[in-house]
Design a protein around this motif. Structure first.
Motif, PDB file in Angstrom:
ATOM      1  N   UNK A  56      -0.383   4.800  38.839  1.00 39.73           N
ATOM      2  CA  UNK A  56       1.074   4.761  38.744  1.00 39.73           C
ATOM      3  C   UNK A  56       1.545   3.463  38.108  1.00 39.73           C
ATOM      4  N   UNK A  57       2.711   3.543  37.515  1.00 44.44           N
ATOM      5  CA  UNK A  57       3.326   2.367  36.909  1.00 44.44           C
ATOM      6  C   UNK A  57       4.640   2.083  37.628  1.00 44.44           C
ATOM      7  N   UNK A  58       5.237   0.962  37.325  1.00 48.47           N
ATOM      8  CA  UNK A  58       6.492   0.584  37.977  1.00 48.47           C
ATOM      9  C   UNK A  58       7.578   1.615  37.671  1.00 48.47           C
ATOM     10  N   UNK A  59       8.397   1.909  38.669  1.00 49.59           N
ATOM     11  CA  UNK A  59       9.461   2.892  38.502  1.00 49.59           C
ATOM     12  C   UNK A  59      10.816   2.237  38.260  1.00 49.59           C
ATOM     13  N   UNK A  60      10.842   0.927  38.046  1.00 50.74           N
ATOM     14  CA  UNK A  60      12.104   0.220  37.819  1.00 50.74           C
ATOM     15  C   UNK A  60      12.883   0.850  36.672  1.00 50.74           C
ATOM     16  N   UNK A  61      14.145   1.177  36.921  1.00 51.74           N
ATOM     17  CA  UNK A  61      15.019   1.680  35.865  1.00 51.74           C
ATOM     18  C   UNK A  61      14.925   3.169  35.615  1.00 51.74           C
TER      19      UNK A  61
ATOM     20  N   UNK B 141       7.492   1.578  43.116  1.00 52.48           N
ATOM     21  CA  UNK B 141       6.068   1.290  42.956  1.00 52.48           C
ATOM     22  C   UNK B 141       5.892   0.181  41.938  1.00 52.48           C
ATOM     23  N   UNK B 142       4.734  -0.456  41.984  1.00 49.87           N
ATOM     24  CA  UNK B 142       4.380  -1.474  41.008  1.00 49.87           C
ATOM     25  C   UNK B 142       3.361  -0.902  40.044  1.00 49.87           C
ATOM     26  N   UNK B 143       3.221  -1.536  38.897  1.00 54.82           N
ATOM     27  CA  UNK B 143       2.277  -1.054  37.890  1.00 54.82           C
ATOM     28  C   UNK B 143       0.840  -1.243  38.336  1.00 54.82           C
ATOM     29  N   UNK B 144      -0.005  -0.384  37.812  1.00 55.76           N
ATOM     30  CA  UNK B 144      -1.450  -0.480  37.970  1.00 55.76           C
ATOM     31  C   UNK B 144      -1.905  -0.310  39.419  1.00 55.76           C
ATOM     32  N   UNK B 145      -1.182   0.503  40.167  1.00 49.48           N
ATOM     33  CA  UNK B 145      -1.629   0.893  41.489  1.00 49.48           C
ATOM     34  C   UNK B 145      -2.100   2.339  41.460  1.00 49.48           C
ATOM     35  N   UNK B 146      -2.567   2.822  42.604  1.00 46.04           N
ATOM     36  CA  UNK B 146      -3.036   4.203  42.700  1.00 46.04           C
ATOM     37  C   UNK B 146      -2.369   4.888  43.880  1.00 46.04           C
ATOM     38  N   UNK B 147      -1.880   6.086  43.647  1.00 39.21           N
ATOM     39  CA  UNK B 147      -1.222   6.880  44.682  1.00 39.21           C
ATOM     40  C   UNK B 147      -2.116   8.056  45.057  1.00 39.21           C
ATOM     41  N   UNK B 148      -2.519   8.157  46.332  1.00 39.79           N
ATOM     42  CA  UNK B 148      -3.252   9.346  46.759  1.00 39.79           C
ATOM     43  C   UNK B 148      -2.363  10.589  46.667  1.00 39.79           C
ATOM     44  N   UNK B 149      -2.923  11.681  46.201  1.00 43.37           N
ATOM     45  CA  UNK B 149      -2.187  12.939  46.106  1.00 43.37           C
ATOM     46  C   UNK B 149      -2.667  13.887  47.197  1.00 43.37           C
ATOM     47  N   UNK B 150      -1.720  14.445  47.934  1.00 42.52           N
ATOM     48  CA  UNK B 150      -2.046  15.413  48.975  1.00 42.52           C
ATOM     49  C   UNK B 150      -0.786  16.197  49.330  1.00 42.52           C
TER      50      UNK B 150
ATOM     51  N   UNK C  95       7.899  10.395  46.967  1.00 41.17           N
ATOM     52  CA  UNK C  95       6.537  10.180  46.467  1.00 41.17           C
ATOM     53  C   UNK C  95       6.149  11.273  45.475  1.00 41.17           C
ATOM     54  N   UNK C  96       6.555  12.504  45.752  1.00 41.58           N
ATOM     55  CA  UNK C  96       6.291  13.587  44.798  1.00 41.58           C
ATOM     56  C   UNK C  96       6.990  13.295  43.471  1.00 41.58           C
ATOM     57  N   UNK C  97       8.259  12.873  43.544  1.00 42.85           N
ATOM     58  CA  UNK C  97       8.986  12.538  42.325  1.00 42.85           C
ATOM     59  C   UNK C  97       8.310  11.423  41.550  1.00 42.85           C
ATOM     60  N   UNK C  98       7.754  10.452  42.258  1.00 39.13           N
ATOM     61  CA  UNK C  98       7.044   9.348  41.613  1.00 39.13           C
ATOM     62  C   UNK C  98       5.781   9.851  40.922  1.00 39.13           C
ATOM     63  N   UNK C  99       5.027  10.707  41.607  1.00 39.04           N
ATOM     64  CA  UNK C  99       3.808  11.249  41.018  1.00 39.04           C
ATOM     65  C   UNK C  99       4.119  12.075  39.779  1.00 39.04           C
ATOM     66  N   UNK C 100       5.135  12.934  39.869  1.00 40.75           N
ATOM     67  CA  UNK C 100       5.507  13.756  38.702  1.00 40.75           C
ATOM     68  C   UNK C 100       5.951  12.856  37.550  1.00 40.75           C
ATOM     69  N   UNK C 101       6.736  11.834  37.844  1.00 36.26           N
ATOM     70  CA  UNK C 101       7.172  10.900  36.802  1.00 36.26           C
ATOM     71  C   UNK C 101       5.983  10.318  36.057  1.00 36.26           C
TER      72      UNK C 101
END
Length: 225
Positions: free
Chosen positions: A30-35, A44-53, A60-66
């Protein structure tokens, strides 16, 4: 043997208990969602990882889809995008023949602290390559920098965190256990996709059906009914 499922230790039936715990999770880079303002997302911040389940929150779903959409947000060959901001952002995901979802499967051995992570340019769309290790006798790489490598050695599988290091950290486990972990990881991916389908109906409206079908292709899963 003990396995960890969403933070709970669960005893596997008909298997010898061991003092270590191994987990496998599908994770999305995932990358930063700012803006970002096309739909609600979590911070979220850039270069992290979000577990999907199947237990993610709507944010969190919206962030993953983004982030999956962003992986495919490429200029079309003809240079023409929809004028509408939402349609423009979704255009690559909905029109590209080959889709990419940066990430992969994260394997953690809590007894040693060793974590096997997907490398750069690895994608969740290729997660079924893990079955080549379980069912075959070869090896599969999962990106680079670092260079994670999974190898079958008889009845065991060796996961090398960085194959470029001659004596780097590894995780070893029976191939039969890895088959079980893969089934759990696939279940988590399917759970996320089911959440994404319900989320899309509420947030993407006329783009919902096409987006869910594209997400299914990006995760190499059947489209939810």
């Amino acid at each position: 043997m003990l396995i960890e499922h969403r933070g709970r230790r669960v005893a596997r039936p008909n298997m010898r208990d061991t003092p270590w715990v191994i987990t496998m999770q599908p994770v999305l880079e995932v990358r930063a969602t700012d803006g970002f303002a096309l739909w609600p997302v979590a911070e979220t911040e850039s270069f992290g990882y979000m577990p999907l389940n199947g237990e993610l929150t709507p944010l969190e779903v919206g962030t993953a889809v983004m982030n999956i959409v962003a992986c495919n947000d490429l200029d079309p060959a003809d240079g023409v995008r929809p004028a509408e901001p939402l349609g423009s952002f979704l255009h690559g995901l909905l029109t590209l023949d080959t889709l990419f979802a940066a990430g992969g499967f994260r394997v953690t051995d809590s007894s040693t602290g060793v974590v096997f992570m997907p490398g750069c340019c690895n994608g969740l769309e290729d997660w079924r390559e893990w079955h080549q290790v379980v069912e075959g006798d070869g090896q599969v790489g999962f990106g680079h920098d670092p260079d994670p490598l999974a190898e079958r050695h008889g009845d065991a599988v060796r996961l090398t965190v960085d194959a470029e290091q001659s004596s780097g950290p590894v995780i070893e486990l029976p191939a039969t256990d890895l088959r079980h972990f893969l089934a759990g990881a696939e279940h988590d991916l399917a759970g996320f996709l089911a959440l994404a389908a319900a989320w899309a109906e509420k947030n993407l409206h006329r783009h919902a059906v096409a987006t869910v079908a594209a997400l299914a292709r990006a995760l190499d899963l059947p489209t939810p009914p």
